[in-house]
Design a protein around this motif. Structure first.
Motif, PDB file in Angstrom:
ATOM      1  N   CYS A   1       0.815  -1.214   0.000  1.00 34.89           N
ATOM      2  CA  CYS A   1       0.000   0.000   0.000  1.00 34.89           C
ATOM      3  C   CYS A   1       0.853   1.271   0.000  1.00 34.89           C
ATOM      4  CB  CYS A   1      -0.909   0.006   1.222  1.00 34.89           C
ATOM      5  SG  CYS A   1      -1.948  -1.452   1.377  1.00 34.89           S
ATOM      6  N   GLN A   2       0.276   2.314  -0.582  1.00 35.38           N
ATOM      7  CA  GLN A   2       0.884   3.644  -0.600  1.00 35.38           C
ATOM      8  C   GLN A   2      -0.046   4.575   0.157  1.00 35.38           C
ATOM      9  OE1 GLN A   2       3.914   4.027  -1.607  1.00 35.38           O
ATOM     10  NE2 GLN A   2       3.999   1.931  -2.403  1.00 35.38           N
ATOM     11  N   PRO A   3       0.414   5.522   0.870  1.00 33.68           N
ATOM     12  CA  PRO A   3       1.800   5.961   1.008  1.00 33.68           C
ATOM     13  C   PRO A   3       2.571   5.093   2.000  1.00 33.68           C
ATOM     14  CG  PRO A   3       0.394   7.387   2.312  1.00 33.68           C
ATOM     15  CD  PRO A   3      -0.506   6.384   1.620  1.00 33.68           C
ATOM     16  N   GLY A   4       3.850   5.169   1.908  1.00 33.92           N
ATOM     17  CA  GLY A   4       4.731   4.542   2.881  1.00 33.92           C
ATOM     18  C   GLY A   4       5.136   3.117   2.562  1.00 33.92           C
ATOM     19  N   ASN A   5       4.674   2.573   1.441  1.00 32.73           N
ATOM     20  CA  ASN A   5       5.050   1.220   1.065  1.00 32.73           C
ATOM     21  C   ASN A   5       4.746   0.219   2.194  1.00 32.73           C
ATOM     22  OD1 ASN A   5       5.931  -0.327  -1.060  1.00 32.73           O
ATOM     23  ND2 ASN A   5       8.043  -0.392  -0.324  1.00 32.73           N
ATOM     24  N   THR A   6       3.588   0.378   2.833  1.00 37.30           N
ATOM     25  CA  THR A   6       3.190  -0.465   3.966  1.00 37.30           C
ATOM     26  C   THR A   6       2.542  -1.753   3.487  1.00 37.30           C
ATOM     27  OG1 THR A   6       1.059   0.659   4.107  1.00 37.30           O
ATOM     28  CG2 THR A   6       2.822   1.500   5.514  1.00 37.30           C
ATOM     29  N   LEU A   7       2.507  -2.732   4.353  1.00 38.12           N
ATOM     30  CA  LEU A   7       1.847  -4.005   4.076  1.00 38.12           C
ATOM     31  C   LEU A   7       0.592  -4.136   4.937  1.00 38.12           C
ATOM     32  CD1 LEU A   7       4.854  -6.489   3.962  1.00 38.12           C
ATOM     33  CD2 LEU A   7       3.424  -5.790   2.050  1.00 38.12           C
ATOM     34  N   LEU A   8      -0.497  -4.549   4.309  1.00 38.28           N
ATOM     35  CA  LEU A   8      -1.734  -4.873   5.020  1.00 38.28           C
ATOM     36  C   LEU A   8      -2.191  -6.245   4.539  1.00 38.28           C
ATOM     37  CD1 LEU A   8      -3.597  -1.443   4.847  1.00 38.28           C
ATOM     38  CD2 LEU A   8      -2.442  -2.430   6.817  1.00 38.28           C
ATOM     39  N   PHE A   9      -2.833  -6.995   5.419  1.00 40.36           N
ATOM     40  CA  PHE A   9      -3.196  -8.376   5.127  1.00 40.36           C
ATOM     41  C   PHE A   9      -4.704  -8.546   5.281  1.00 40.36           C
ATOM     42  CE2 PHE A   9       1.003  -7.957   6.836  1.00 40.36           C
ATOM     43  CZ  PHE A   9       1.775  -8.603   5.881  1.00 40.36           C
ATOM     44  N   VAL A  10      -5.346  -9.031   4.215  1.00 35.66           N
ATOM     45  CA  VAL A  10      -6.803  -9.145   4.204  1.00 35.66           C
ATOM     46  C   VAL A  10      -7.204 -10.556   3.780  1.00 35.66           C
ATOM     47  CG1 VAL A  10      -8.962  -8.241   3.242  1.00 35.66           C
ATOM     48  CG2 VAL A  10      -7.038  -6.686   3.631  1.00 35.66           C
ATOM     49  N   ASP A  11      -8.161 -11.131   4.523  1.00 34.52           N
ATOM     50  CA  ASP A  11      -8.795 -12.393   4.157  1.00 34.52           C
ATOM     51  C   ASP A  11     -10.197 -12.052   3.663  1.00 34.52           C
ATOM     52  OD1 ASP A  11      -6.626 -13.944   5.045  1.00 34.52           O
ATOM     53  OD2 ASP A  11      -7.438 -14.029   7.085  1.00 34.52           O
ATOM     54  N   PHE A  12     -10.486 -12.371   2.405  1.00 33.09           N
ATOM     55  CA  PHE A  12     -11.816 -12.165   1.846  1.00 33.09           C
ATOM     56  C   PHE A  12     -12.582 -13.477   1.965  1.00 33.09           C
ATOM     57  CE2 PHE A  12      -9.320  -8.880  -0.256  1.00 33.09           C
ATOM     58  CZ  PHE A  12     -10.155  -7.783  -0.166  1.00 33.09           C
ATOM     59  N   PHE A  13     -13.819 -13.396   2.476  1.00 38.43           N
ATOM     60  CA  PHE A  13     -14.640 -14.578   2.688  1.00 38.43           C
ATOM     61  C   PHE A  13     -15.599 -14.784   1.519  1.00 38.43           C
ATOM     62  CE2 PHE A  13     -13.174 -13.390   6.855  1.00 38.43           C
ATOM     63  CZ  PHE A  13     -12.928 -14.588   7.484  1.00 38.43           C
ATOM     64  N   SER A  14     -15.999 -16.038   1.307  1.00 42.75           N
ATOM     65  CA  SER A  14     -16.934 -16.343   0.228  1.00 42.75           C
ATOM     66  C   SER A  14     -18.267 -15.633   0.482  1.00 42.75           C
ATOM     67  CB  SER A  14     -17.139 -17.847   0.110  1.00 42.75           C
ATOM     68  OG  SER A  14     -17.662 -18.374   1.305  1.00 42.75           O
ATOM     69  N   GLY A  15     -18.920 -15.274  -0.583  1.00 44.69           N
ATOM     70  CA  GLY A  15     -20.188 -14.545  -0.478  1.00 44.69           C
ATOM     71  C   GLY A  15     -20.007 -13.056  -0.650  1.00 44.69           C
ATOM     72  N   GLY A  16     -18.783 -12.566  -0.497  1.00 38.23           N
ATOM     73  CA  GLY A  16     -18.498 -11.155  -0.727  1.00 38.23           C
ATOM     74  C   GLY A  16     -19.061 -10.197   0.295  1.00 38.23           C
ATOM     75  N   LYS A  17     -19.385 -10.677   1.497  1.00 37.15           N
ATOM     76  CA  LYS A  17     -19.961  -9.800   2.518  1.00 37.15           C
ATOM     77  C   LYS A  17     -19.093  -9.638   3.754  1.00 37.15           C
ATOM     78  CE  LYS A  17     -24.791 -10.611   1.384  1.00 37.15           C
ATOM     79  NZ  LYS A  17     -26.087 -11.008   1.946  1.00 37.15           N
ATOM     80  N   MET A  18     -17.942 -10.336   3.810  1.00 39.26           N
ATOM     81  CA  MET A  18     -17.069 -10.251   4.981  1.00 39.26           C
ATOM     82  C   MET A  18     -15.611 -10.243   4.560  1.00 39.26           C
ATOM     83  SD  MET A  18     -18.916 -12.743   7.820  1.00 39.26           S
ATOM     84  CE  MET A  18     -17.372 -13.317   8.369  1.00 39.26           C
ATOM     85  N   ALA A  19     -14.818  -9.505   5.337  1.00 37.57           N
ATOM     86  CA  ALA A  19     -13.365  -9.487   5.155  1.00 37.57           C
ATOM     87  C   ALA A  19     -12.734  -9.289   6.525  1.00 37.57           C
ATOM     88  CB  ALA A  19     -12.951  -8.372   4.212  1.00 37.57           C
ATOM     89  N   SER A  20     -11.530  -9.830   6.689  1.00 35.35           N
ATOM     90  CA  SER A  20     -10.792  -9.713   7.939  1.00 35.35           C
ATOM     91  C   SER A  20      -9.483  -8.994   7.652  1.00 35.35           C
ATOM     92  CB  SER A  20     -10.545 -11.107   8.510  1.00 35.35           C
ATOM     93  OG  SER A  20      -9.749 -11.028   9.661  1.00 35.35           O
ATOM     94  N   LEU A  21      -9.195  -7.925   8.389  1.00 41.77           N
ATOM     95  CA  LEU A  21      -8.011  -7.088   8.158  1.00 41.77           C
ATOM     96  C   LEU A  21      -7.020  -7.247   9.304  1.00 41.77           C
ATOM     97  CD1 LEU A  21      -6.546  -4.662   6.724  1.00 41.77           C
ATOM     98  CD2 LEU A  21      -7.938  -3.181   8.156  1.00 41.77           C
TER      99      LEU A  21
END
Length: 129
Positions: A59-79
């Motif tokens: 990710c920008q700015p700062g060249n940071t890393l973020l980690f996301v799990d996308f769940f089936s159904g397209g209604k939930m994500a975990s950050l």
């Protein structure tokens, strides 16, 4: 020694056949289930969604890393903000394709290839997988 009479033999045979019409008594030491009727009438249980994809975003700015799990159904994500962190934030969308949101100001607008992620501190990051 006397042989039994045919009448006595037929009486014994009839007595044994008469017992066949009775239902056997079922003996159970367990008490009846008090919730049996409620369970029989309960709505079917929906299983939780499975993880559809786990993504490491740069990710920008700062060249940071973020980690996301996308769940089936397209209604939930975990950050997660750190790769090995046990702390994650569960974000939900009102319907598939809409941005995921959570308390504290978290927002994920996008998919597993690219997303705009807003963290609780208000910082917004443009991210690519």
């Amino acid at each position: 020694m006397k042989n039994p009479s045919p009448i006595a033999l037929s009486a014994v045979a009839l007595l044994s056949l008469a017992a066949c019409n009775n239902k056997p008594e079922v003996v159970d030491s367990r008490a009846p289930d008090p919730m049996a009727s409620q369970l029989a009438n309960a709505a079917p249980v929906e299983t939780p969604p499975s993880i559809e994809s786990s993504v490491s975003f740069r990710c920008q700015p700062g060249n940071t890393l973020l980690f996301v799990d996308f769940f089936s159904g397209g209604k939930m994500a975990s950050l997660r903000e750190k790769k090995d962190s046990m702390k994650s934030t569960l974000l939900k969308a009102p319907e598939a394709g809409k941005p995921f949101t959570a308390e504290g100001g978290y927002v994920i607008d996008g998919n597993a290839k690219a997303a705009k992620i807003t963290l609780a501190d208000g910082s917004t990051h443009s991210c690519k997988a």
